[in-house]
Design a protein around this motif. Structure first.
Motif, short mmCIF file in Angstrom:
data_model
loop_
_atom_site.label_atom_id
_atom_site.label_comp_id
_atom_site.label_asym_id
_atom_site.label_seq_id
_atom_site.Cartn_x
_atom_site.Cartn_y
_atom_site.Cartn_z
N PRO A 182 0.85 -1.19 0.00
CA PRO A 182 0.00 0.00 0.00
C PRO A 182 0.89 1.25 0.00
N ALA B 104 -6.54 1.05 12.37
CA ALA B 104 -6.90 0.06 11.34
C ALA B 104 -5.94 0.17 10.15
N TRP B 105 -5.64 1.41 9.74
CA TRP B 105 -4.68 1.61 8.66
C TRP B 105 -3.31 1.07 9.08
N ALA C 27 -2.54 -1.16 11.34
CA ALA C 27 -2.54 -2.63 11.46
C ALA C 27 -2.41 -3.28 10.09
N SER C 28 -3.05 -2.69 9.07
CA SER C 28 -2.95 -3.28 7.73
C SER C 28 -1.53 -3.14 7.17
N VAL C 29 -0.87 -2.03 7.44
CA VAL C 29 0.51 -1.84 6.98
C VAL C 29 1.43 -2.83 7.67
N GLN D 257 0.61 -5.65 9.03
CA GLN D 257 0.27 -7.01 8.57
C GLN D 257 0.92 -7.28 7.21
N PHE D 258 0.93 -6.31 6.33
CA PHE D 258 1.55 -6.49 5.01
C PHE D 258 3.01 -6.88 5.15
#
Length: 176
Positions: A124, A138-139, A141-143, A145-146
């Motif tokens: 991202p 949330a943003w 956590a997604s980074v 996780q990536f």
């Protein structure tokens, strides 16, 4: 002893050896023995890291660090911002890289990212005029996780919460 091996035993004869395991979640790893005059590599001004080259795990030059993002409330380094594909300071994609995904290579004076160039291309990203809300969990956590990392606020929770001087009482928003 491999300095990048997270389970390598601590060298008792090395005065610079850290008792903190390399993957303890406290920060970026350091590889090499580049110790010079002045500060570094353990404690450095964030500005000295701006412009440092970032290399992928497959040896590709990914770009440069353009910013170091701090979590102001906790005093933790949250992300390094990688500028990929910029030409003469214009264009390019920005990527927030979890700080714990980087290794400072003191011998080559660059950062090593434990991801391939292809993985980073699919990461991202954002542009300089449209930054994400980096405080959005949330943003974040997604980074994390990536890049297969525990979010920095989770990884260091025990460290921060065990030190009363760093805790903030949400009811009063003042330091104890």
């Amino acid at each position: 002893m491999d300095p990048l091996d997270p389970v390598a035993p601590l060298d008792p004869l090395d005065p610079n050896a850290s008792a903190i395991p390399a993957q303890s979640g406290v920060g970026a790893r350091i590889a090499g023995n580049g110790i010079g005059e002045g500060p570094g590599p353990e404690v450095m001004a964030a500005a000295t890291l701006d412009g440092n080259k970032v290399m992928s795990s497959d040896g590709q030059n990914l770009g440069k660090i353009s910013d170091i993002m701090l979590d102001v409330r906790s005093g933790r380094v949250a992300y390094a911002v990688l500028t990929e594909g910029a030409f003469l300071g214009m264009g390019g994609t920005l990527h927030a890289i979890p700080w714990r995904s980087l290794t400072l290579d003191t011998e080559h004076k660059c950062f090593q990212l434990d991801a391939t160039a292809e993985q980073v291309k699919s990461a991202p990203g954002f542009d300089k005029d449209h930054w994400p809300s980096m405080a959005d969990r949330a943003w974040g956590a997604s980074v994390h996780q990536f890049y297969h990392r525990e979010p920095y606020w989770e990884a260091t929770r025990d460290v921060v919460e065990s030190d009363p001087a760093t805790r903030i009482d949400p009811g009063t928003a003042q330091r104890r």
